[in-house]
Design an enzyme around this catalytic site. Sequence first.
Site, PDB file in Angstrom:
ATOM      1  N   CYS A  17       8.635   8.163  -0.085  1.00 52.22           N
ATOM      2  CA  CYS A  17       9.772   7.232  -0.127  1.00 52.22           C
ATOM      3  C   CYS A  17      10.929   7.677   0.755  1.00 52.22           C
ATOM      4  O   CYS A  17      11.889   6.926   0.931  1.00 52.22           O
ATOM      5  CB  CYS A  17      10.229   7.051  -1.579  1.00 52.22           C
ATOM      6  SG  CYS A  17       9.103   6.018  -2.546  1.00 52.22           S
ATOM      7  N   LYS A  20      11.775   5.289   3.683  1.00 48.35           N
ATOM      8  CA  LYS A  20      12.497   4.030   3.531  1.00 48.35           C
ATOM      9  C   LYS A  20      13.699   3.973   4.465  1.00 48.35           C
ATOM     10  O   LYS A  20      14.331   4.994   4.759  1.00 48.35           O
ATOM     11  CB  LYS A  20      12.971   3.874   2.082  1.00 48.35           C
ATOM     12  CG  LYS A  20      11.855   3.655   1.087  1.00 48.35           C
ATOM     13  CD  LYS A  20      12.355   3.592  -0.333  1.00 48.35           C
ATOM     14  CE  LYS A  20      13.104   2.318  -0.641  1.00 48.35           C
ATOM     15  NZ  LYS A  20      13.352   2.149  -2.095  1.00 48.35           N
ATOM     16  N   SER A  49      18.822  -6.555  -5.440  1.00 45.59           N
ATOM     17  CA  SER A  49      18.139  -5.314  -5.045  1.00 45.59           C
ATOM     18  C   SER A  49      17.217  -4.820  -6.146  1.00 45.59           C
ATOM     19  O   SER A  49      17.113  -3.620  -6.406  1.00 45.59           O
ATOM     20  CB  SER A  49      19.162  -4.224  -4.686  1.00 45.59           C
ATOM     21  OG  SER A  49      20.008  -4.643  -3.653  1.00 45.59           O
ATOM     22  N   ASP A  51      13.536  -4.360  -8.384  1.00 49.03           N
ATOM     23  CA  ASP A  51      12.314  -3.640  -8.028  1.00 49.03           C
ATOM     24  C   ASP A  51      11.176  -4.557  -7.603  1.00 49.03           C
ATOM     25  O   ASP A  51      10.245  -4.115  -6.917  1.00 49.03           O
ATOM     26  CB  ASP A  51      11.861  -2.784  -9.218  1.00 49.03           C
ATOM     27  CG  ASP A  51      12.880  -1.712  -9.551  1.00 49.03           C
ATOM     28  OD1 ASP A  51      13.221  -0.932  -8.650  1.00 49.03           O
ATOM     29  OD2 ASP A  51      13.361  -1.668 -10.697  1.00 49.03           O
ATOM     30  N   HIS A 140      -5.577  -5.371   3.568  1.00 51.07           N
ATOM     31  CA  HIS A 140      -5.519  -5.578   5.016  1.00 51.07           C
ATOM     32  C   HIS A 140      -5.360  -4.224   5.678  1.00 51.07           C
ATOM     33  O   HIS A 140      -4.675  -3.331   5.153  1.00 51.07           O
ATOM     34  CB  HIS A 140      -4.342  -6.478   5.386  1.00 51.07           C
ATOM     35  CG  HIS A 140      -4.301  -6.833   6.841  1.00 51.07           C
ATOM     36  ND1 HIS A 140      -5.274  -7.604   7.452  1.00 51.07           N
ATOM     37  CD2 HIS A 140      -3.418  -6.512   7.810  1.00 51.07           C
ATOM     38  CE1 HIS A 140      -4.982  -7.745   8.739  1.00 51.07           C
ATOM     39  NE2 HIS A 140      -3.862  -7.086   8.978  1.00 51.07           N
ATOM     40  N   SER A 141      -5.985  -4.050   6.852  1.00 54.47           N
ATOM     41  CA  SER A 141      -5.926  -2.774   7.565  1.00 54.47           C
ATOM     42  C   SER A 141      -5.623  -3.010   9.037  1.00 54.47           C
ATOM     43  O   SER A 141      -6.004  -4.032   9.612  1.00 54.47           O
ATOM     44  CB  SER A 141      -7.260  -2.027   7.428  1.00 54.47           C
ATOM     45  OG  SER A 141      -8.329  -2.804   7.963  1.00 54.47           O
ATOM     46  N   ASP A 227      13.350   1.895 -11.367  1.00 53.50           N
ATOM     47  CA  ASP A 227      12.747   3.190 -11.057  1.00 53.50           C
ATOM     48  C   ASP A 227      13.529   3.861  -9.940  1.00 53.50           C
ATOM     49  O   ASP A 227      14.145   3.211  -9.097  1.00 53.50           O
ATOM     50  CB  ASP A 227      11.252   3.085 -10.749  1.00 53.50           C
ATOM     51  CG  ASP A 227      10.915   2.224  -9.541  1.00 53.50           C
ATOM     52  OD1 ASP A 227      11.793   1.488  -9.062  1.00 53.50           O
ATOM     53  OD2 ASP A 227       9.763   2.278  -9.092  1.00 53.50           O
TER      54      ASP A 227
END
Length: 348
Positions: A17, A20, A49, A51, A140-141, A227
Amino acid sequence: MTEPRPRLTDLAHGGGCGCKLSPAVLREILARTPAAGGFANLMVGTESSDDAAVWRLNDSQALIATTDFFMPVVDDPFEFGRIAATNALSDVYAMGGTPILALAIVGMPIGKIAIEDVQAILAGGASVCAAAGIPIAGGHSIDSAEPIYGLVALGLVHPGRVKRNVGARPGDVLILTKPLGVGVYSAALKQQRLDAEGYAAMIASTTKLNTVGRELSARDDVHALTDVTGFGLLGHGLEVCRGSGVGAEVRFGDVPLLPGVAALAQAGVRTGASGRNWESYGAGVRLPEGFATWKQDLLTDPQTSGGLLIAAAPDTAGEVLALVHAAGFETAAVIGRTIEGEGVTVLT
């Protein structure tokens, strides 16, 4: 002679994270994005904002939709997959919901990373989803410059039990369910300064599902829930304060920390994201005179797959904390309270 496989963390400029965008950059980018108005069934959108998005399906069901993905925070591909999947499902639990299925998001630098490592990443994510009782039903890749993995996560919740990062009231007790320090651990790992005990603690924390959010959703005395991830404790705490129209006091001495994190932070181990976080929202925080920089770094430390921050009514906060402890979050603690006013005041 076979070339040694590169460390996953060496294939990415950031990890977890901490990847970000900073809160300030994100606000600037979204400043001209029109609000998703005019949809009567959209219970939660981009206005606070929060989660995840929430869409009312009927009188007894609402759909929770979220996505989360990032670059490796550890070198073990299976553990990377586990951490990324646990982190993505956390947003569903933070809204009080139960996951129902996930889709995989995969970006890999083909030619730089072994196919076996990609398979292990996917297996790690699948193992977490199996533990949560849901399938990875597609995805998806792409071939990308750096390894990226995460999930689109969908869940269900009763419309009357949706938990949000708004709604805290003055006098609420603030409870944090997981200790801080994942960002410091990840920086120490990249510098090869994280010992076996610290690594084990990092894996245990980041792969622990926040399933207790489902139980908290049934409690009217839980007024706000979120979180703690990339913006750190102070950043996500400020989101609760601003959305709820309250201030908060956080006692640093009561904030749980992962083993050895304080010593690492005092030795100067930190992530670049902690500094970017402080630059983005430090104006909304009041620190004690002479507050050590390493302590500030921990309060802004980006948490990959972090814990839940709960604002609970003061007369029943003990029951809420006991519920969290019973769910296996042994180090969960009361770290402060909400107050009249705005911003976050840090106490020693």
